[in-house]
Design an enzyme around this catalytic site. Structure first.
Site, PDB file in Angstrom:
ATOM      1  N   GLN A 113       0.835  -1.198   0.000  1.00 26.51           N
ATOM      2  CA  GLN A 113       0.000   0.000   0.000  1.00 26.51           C
ATOM      3  C   GLN A 113       0.872   1.251   0.000  1.00 26.51           C
ATOM      4  OE1 GLN A 113      -2.429   0.280   3.516  1.00 26.51           O
ATOM      5  NE2 GLN A 113      -3.750   1.854   2.681  1.00 26.51           N
ATOM      6  N   GLY A 114       0.837   2.029  -1.078  1.00 22.95           N
ATOM      7  CA  GLY A 114       1.643   3.236  -1.208  1.00 22.95           C
ATOM      8  C   GLY A 114       0.871   4.479  -0.811  1.00 22.95           C
ATOM      9  N   TYR A 115       0.725   4.691   0.497  1.00 24.08           N
ATOM     10  CA  TYR A 115      -0.013   5.846   1.016  1.00 24.08           C
ATOM     11  C   TYR A 115       0.916   6.827   1.733  1.00 24.08           C
ATOM     12  CZ  TYR A 115      -4.883   4.333   0.194  1.00 24.08           C
ATOM     13  OH  TYR A 115      -6.094   4.008  -0.363  1.00 24.08           O
ATOM     14  N   SER A 116       1.437   6.448   2.915  1.00 24.27           N
ATOM     15  CA  SER A 116       2.183   7.377   3.774  1.00 24.27           C
ATOM     16  C   SER A 116       3.441   7.893   3.090  1.00 24.27           C
ATOM     17  CB  SER A 116       2.565   6.687   5.082  1.00 24.27           C
ATOM     18  OG  SER A 116       1.418   6.336   5.821  1.00 24.27           O
ATOM     19  N   SER A 148       4.239  -1.484   4.297  1.00 24.80           N
ATOM     20  CA  SER A 148       4.297  -2.851   4.817  1.00 24.80           C
ATOM     21  C   SER A 148       4.501  -3.865   3.703  1.00 24.80           C
ATOM     22  CB  SER A 148       3.004  -3.176   5.576  1.00 24.80           C
ATOM     23  OG  SER A 148       2.805  -2.299   6.647  1.00 24.80           O
ATOM     24  N   GLU A 232     -10.964  -1.556   6.563  1.00 20.61           N
ATOM     25  CA  GLU A 232     -10.084  -2.008   7.630  1.00 20.61           C
ATOM     26  C   GLU A 232     -10.850  -2.146   8.944  1.00 20.61           C
ATOM     27  OE1 GLU A 232      -5.700  -0.664   7.114  1.00 20.61           O
ATOM     28  OE2 GLU A 232      -6.923   1.106   6.766  1.00 20.61           O
ATOM     29  N   SER A 357      -2.580   7.937  12.886  1.00 16.62           N
ATOM     30  CA  SER A 357      -2.236   8.193  14.286  1.00 16.62           C
ATOM     31  C   SER A 357      -3.480   8.527  15.104  1.00 16.62           C
ATOM     32  CB  SER A 357      -1.235   9.344  14.378  1.00 16.62           C
ATOM     33  OG  SER A 357      -1.859  10.562  14.012  1.00 16.62           O
ATOM     34  N   GLU A 359      -3.997  11.080  16.865  1.00 21.40           N
ATOM     35  CA  GLU A 359      -4.374  12.475  16.660  1.00 21.40           C
ATOM     36  C   GLU A 359      -5.272  12.639  15.442  1.00 21.40           C
ATOM     37  OE1 GLU A 359      -0.734  12.239  19.106  1.00 21.40           O
ATOM     38  OE2 GLU A 359      -1.361  11.345  17.214  1.00 21.40           O
TER      39      GLU A 359
END
Length: 379
Positions: A113-116, A148, A232, A357, A359
């Site tokens: 998964q190419g997100y962050s 991951s 998820e 996160s 937050e």
């Protein structure tokens, strides 16, 4: 903690199959193929021929729970099966479904998964990876982080900015990108406190993505990405809680062996951990299979992330000073001689960060559930 909806016959079948096959599991990729060959990937995808078993929701939960309960190998294919596949079923073209779903169901192709990104973290709308039109497709340039299993993946679904003049959630595109592009994609494993490297940095230097591998419309990637994040929860959350229950049971046994449970403060923390785990399970059952509630995924993430982190701390507490000593001799060649409880404690430090996160989750609840002003709207 069985999920009893009249699926006892199926539970017996699942337990028998796992008992016969788990002991012979060799490596994670071959295990995915074993699962696929037996029809245990893609359960519940429907009767359109893309999945293996059009099972009911209760039976999907039975499979997930029994898999966790028997201590089967960690899955390498869960990102493709549990995140990308539902997204393609909801937003993909017939051609995309026919191309990508059967290899996932067979355990033949693994996904990441190419997100962050380093400068954005959990702020997904702040990504800067670019997708520039090229030869009927796109060239992708940028960096992803905390990806991951990227070191094992065959494909990556990437959220990139296709409109250079856009900002925040506008102008993003959801792309399916092959990882086998030497010189254009570099994967660098990130060594964690546990000594393992499940996470990676991924660098895209003009990587190619075909035009037919855009999921949804060009520029509509935010909607597709948010839909994916909504998957998820539910079945996977209930299975996760089976693992949590086993960790808690091990800590309870250790507390009895060391005498730590004689301390009333420790006893109160153990009881609280048990009660909170039950609440998490009831919340998961309450939302299972229902319409997506605003903030439901954020509530679930806040519940289990903080709980599991506190459980790791509790596991070290009941062991006393011995928790700081590894089971084997420390050497420069093998500095990470950790036992299971120590690994769980160290890895749990990331539970309130990855997957969005705490937050960010609280901001989602504040804005979408409580209706509070968006960040920066009040001066």
């Amino acid at each position: 903690m069985d999920f009893d909806f009249g699926a006892d016959d199926f539970r017996t079948e699942v337990r028998a199959w796992l008992a016969a096959h788990v002991p012979s599991a060799v490596d994670r990729r071959s295990w995915e193929r074993t699962l696929g060959a037996a029809g245990w990937i893609g359960i519940g995808w429907g009767e359109d021929g893309y999945g293996n078993r059009p099972e009911s929701l209760p039976r999907q939960v039975v499979w997930a729970e029994e898999y966790a309960r028997c201590g089967a190998p960690a899955r390498s294919g869960h990102i493709g099966e549990n995140l990308l596949a539902p997204t393609l079923l909801a937003h993909g073209t017939p051609g995309q479904k026919a191309r990508f779903l059967p290899p996932i169901a067979a355990g033949e192709e693994l996904w990441c998964q190419g997100y962050s990104e380093p400068g954005a973290g959990s702020d997904l709308a702040g990504i800067r990876t670019r997708a520039e039109p090229h030869a009927g497709g796109f060239r992708i340039t940028g960096q992803k982080i905390w990806t991951s299993l990227a070191h094992d993946a065959d494909w990556c679904f990437v959220l990139a900015r296709s409109d250079p003049e856009s900002a925040r959630h506008k102008g993003l595109t959801f792309l399916l990108v092959p990882m086998d592009q030497p010189g254009r994609i570099e994967v660098r494993p990130i060594r964690q406190m546990t000594g393992t490297s499940e996470f990676n940095e991924v660098f895209f230097d003009g990587a190619s993505a075909a035009g037919e591998h855009v999921v949804g419309a060009v520029g509509d990637g935010w909607r597709v990405a948010m839909s994916l994040l909504g998957f998820e929860r539910g079945v996977s959350t209930l299975a996760q809680q089976i693992g949590f229950a086993e960790e808690l049971a091990r800590i309870l046994r250790t507390a009895a062996e060391t005498g730590a449970d004689a301390d009333p403060v420790v006893r109160e923390r153990l009881v609280r951990a048990w009660a909170e785990l039950r609440v998490m399970r009831w919340n998961a059952l309450r939302t299972l299979g229902g319409a997506q509630e605003a903030g439901a995924t954020s509530v679930a993430k806040l519940l289990w992330g903080g709980w599991h982190q506190r459980l790791g701390e509790l596991g070290m507490l009941v062991r006393g000073a011995g928790a700081a000593v590894g089971p084997g001799a420390w050497t420069p060649e093998a500095p990470y001689g950790l036992d299971e409880g120590q690994r769980e404690f160290l890895f749990s430090r990331a539970d309130t960060i990855y997957g969005g996160s705490d937050e960010v989750q609280r901001t989602v609840i504040a804005e979408r559930v409580l209706g509070l002003p968006k960040r920066g709207a009040v001066r």
